[in-house]
Design an enzyme around this catalytic site. Structure first.
Site, PDB file in Angstrom:
ATOM      1  N   THR A  55       0.831  -1.215   0.000  1.00  0.00           N
ATOM      2  CA  THR A  55       0.000   0.000   0.000  1.00  0.00           C
ATOM      3  C   THR A  55       0.858   1.255   0.000  1.00  0.00           C
ATOM      4  O   THR A  55       0.494   2.276  -0.586  1.00  0.00           O
ATOM      5  CB  THR A  55      -0.935  -0.032   1.228  1.00  0.00           C
ATOM      6  OG1 THR A  55      -1.789  -1.157   1.091  1.00  0.00           O
ATOM      7  CG2 THR A  55      -1.780   1.216   1.330  1.00  0.00           C
ATOM      8  N   SER A 101       1.564  -7.423  -1.056  1.00  0.00           N
ATOM      9  CA  SER A 101       2.303  -8.456  -0.325  1.00  0.00           C
ATOM     10  C   SER A 101       1.609  -9.817  -0.338  1.00  0.00           C
ATOM     11  O   SER A 101       2.202 -10.809   0.062  1.00  0.00           O
ATOM     12  CB  SER A 101       2.606  -8.011   1.106  1.00  0.00           C
ATOM     13  OG  SER A 101       1.445  -8.022   1.896  1.00  0.00           O
ATOM     14  N   THR A 132       1.743  -4.467   4.191  1.00  0.00           N
ATOM     15  CA  THR A 132       1.611  -4.833   5.606  1.00  0.00           C
ATOM     16  C   THR A 132       0.984  -6.214   5.826  1.00  0.00           C
ATOM     17  O   THR A 132       1.171  -6.811   6.880  1.00  0.00           O
ATOM     18  CB  THR A 132       0.756  -3.795   6.368  1.00  0.00           C
ATOM     19  OG1 THR A 132      -0.513  -3.692   5.719  1.00  0.00           O
ATOM     20  CG2 THR A 132       1.430  -2.442   6.399  1.00  0.00           C
ATOM     21  N   ASP A 133       0.225  -6.719   4.813  1.00  0.00           N
ATOM     22  CA  ASP A 133      -0.500  -7.977   5.041  1.00  0.00           C
ATOM     23  C   ASP A 133       0.429  -9.139   5.398  1.00  0.00           C
ATOM     24  O   ASP A 133       0.092  -9.977   6.232  1.00  0.00           O
ATOM     25  CB  ASP A 133      -1.342  -8.351   3.810  1.00  0.00           C
ATOM     26  CG  ASP A 133      -2.510  -7.392   3.605  1.00  0.00           C
ATOM     27  OD1 ASP A 133      -2.839  -6.648   4.559  1.00  0.00           O
ATOM     28  OD2 ASP A 133      -3.085  -7.384   2.508  1.00  0.00           O
TER      29      ASP A 133
HETATM   30  N1  LIG Z   1      -1.526  -2.054   3.899  1.00  0.00           N
HETATM   31  C1  LIG Z   1      -1.045  -2.875   2.984  1.00  0.00           C
HETATM   32  O1  LIG Z   1       0.108  -2.770   2.608  1.00  0.00           O
HETATM   33  C2  LIG Z   1      -1.961  -3.937   2.478  1.00  0.00           C
HETATM   34  C3  LIG Z   1      -1.655  -4.451   1.094  1.00  0.00           C
HETATM   35  N2  LIG Z   1      -2.745  -5.290   0.644  1.00  0.00           N
HETATM   36  C4  LIG Z   1      -0.376  -5.283   1.051  1.00  0.00           C
HETATM   37  O2  LIG Z   1      -0.110  -6.039   1.930  1.00  0.00           O
HETATM   38  O3  LIG Z   1       0.346  -5.183   0.092  1.00  0.00           O
END
Ligand SMILES: NC(=O)C[C@H](N)C(=O)O
Length: 375
Positions: A55, A101, A132-133
């Protein structure tokens, strides 16, 4: 304990077009109050940024969109969104990939491992931008495979895309760079910097799917970032009992892969059928058990009858699975059940894969998990 090298395959690195060096200008940065002791105009810390996506590298179609956006920014774009850091550090960056991710597979995990390993000798700190995932899984894998010595490895992501009102990515990235540049961060291994907090990559978990305060660590944050000051609560420390695996690249292989381990999620009325379905296709199984290792007797009996390692982890976010809650006779030869201790299912899976890649016996796997009070 075995300490054999894990044979892994090499991957084709095609990053020759994505490496850039930002030259440090003559003048220092007026706002550089972050703790970068010893840095002078001529002797600033050298920081390597490795971009993987997430993200933090995403764009939405309007400023209120916080879901359904897409990965679109390079590291260079992201660096343009933060204040001038040329007085804080010298930066070199490399775009390893640019994905959500969810798409970080074993080959990309290995690419990140390689990117970090290759940078350790020539940089004072490393920053990895990541979705973050699955950031916590990558950070755990890196802590389990790389002894970074003094060099801080700082993972960073964001919860809002770059186009959003009050996007958190630029501040998070700025803080991560300052943290990686700080002498205070030395000797702390893989760190996660998000939402003004610094934590151990080994223990951190994403606990909120939407909020900016999305990461939580029951073992405690290591420090805080406030107004350009980095405050660590403890002296440099690494996770207790962390087993370090050595990955060795085999030049003849072309794809990196790990032994297959799946995670089963227990629930009321869970049956051993699930185990029948997966046990012939996977080399190991992790179960997110009820409570602290609880499963129906019939499921326990099935687990004991299989000749593959089965890690009892937990659905509950916090707490641990103690050895005492495992069924069967633990003194038995070929006892195949392992308690995950404090590790959640996804980290248990990675740890089990690393053990299996090194051909560890059930007892040796148990010993590795005992580092986190499981086994
Ligand atoms: N906040 C994020 O980065 C979520 C995103 N879907 C990822 O993990 O790439």
């Amino acid at each position: 304990m075995p300490n054999e090298s894990v044979e892994v395959t090499t991957i084709c690195r095609d990053v020759s077009n994505s490496q850039f060096i930002l030259q440090c200008p003559i003048e220092g940065h007026p706002d550089s109050a972050a703790d970068v002791e010893g840095s002078t105009q001529r002797n600033l810390p050298r920081i390597k940024i490795l971009g993987t996506g997430g993200t933090i590298a995403s764009k939405g179609s309007d400023s209120s969109q916080t879901a359904g956006y897409h990965v679109d920014l390079t590291i260079q774009d992201m660096l343009e969104s933060i204040p001038d850091i040329s007085g804080i550090c010298e930066i070199e960056y490399e775009q390893l990939c640019n994905v959500d991710s969810k798409d970080i597979d074993e080959s990309l995990l290995y690419k990140i491992y390689k990117g970090i390993s290759d940078s350790l000798q020539s940089f004072d700190g490393i920053v990895i931008t990541h979705g973050t995932d699955t950031l916590a899984e990558t950070a755990f894998f890196i802590e389990s495979t790389i002894d970074s010595g003094d060099v801080p490895i700082v993972f960073v992501g964001s919860m809002r895309p770059s186009t959003s009102i009050s996007a958190d990515g630029p501040m998070n990235l700025y803080q991560a760079i300052c943290i990686a540049s700080s002498t205070k961060s030395r000797g702390r291994g893989a760190l996660v910097s998000l939402n003004d907090q610094i934590s151990a990559g080994y223990y951190i978990t994403k606990t909120n799917a939407n909020s900016l305060d999305s990461f939580n660590v029951r073992q405690g944050y290591l420090g805080n970032f406030v107004n350009n000051e980095i405050h660590y609560y403890y002296p440099p420390v690494k996770p207790q009992g962390c087993h370090r695996f050595k990955l060795k690249v085999s030049p003849t292989e072309t794809k990196f892969s790990f032994p297959k381990v799946c995670i089963l999620y227990a629930h009321q009325a869970v049956s051993s059928e699930l185990l029948d379905l997966v046990s012939t296709r996977y080399e190991g199984i992790v179960i997110a058990t009820l409570g602290a290792g609880s499963l129906p007797d019939e499921v326990n009996a099935k687990c004991l009858s299989l000749n593959i390692p089965i890690v009892y982890s937990k659905r509950s976010r916090d707490g641990m699975v103690p050895i005492a809650n495992l069924p069967g006779c633990q003194e038995e030869v070929n006892y195949n059940l392992i308690a995950s201790g404090y590790l959640n299912p996804e980290k248990s899976r990675i740890l089990l894969q690393l053990c299996l890649a090194g051909s560890y016996s059930f007892n040796e796997i148990r010993h590795v998990f005992s580092g986190v009070y499981g086994g």
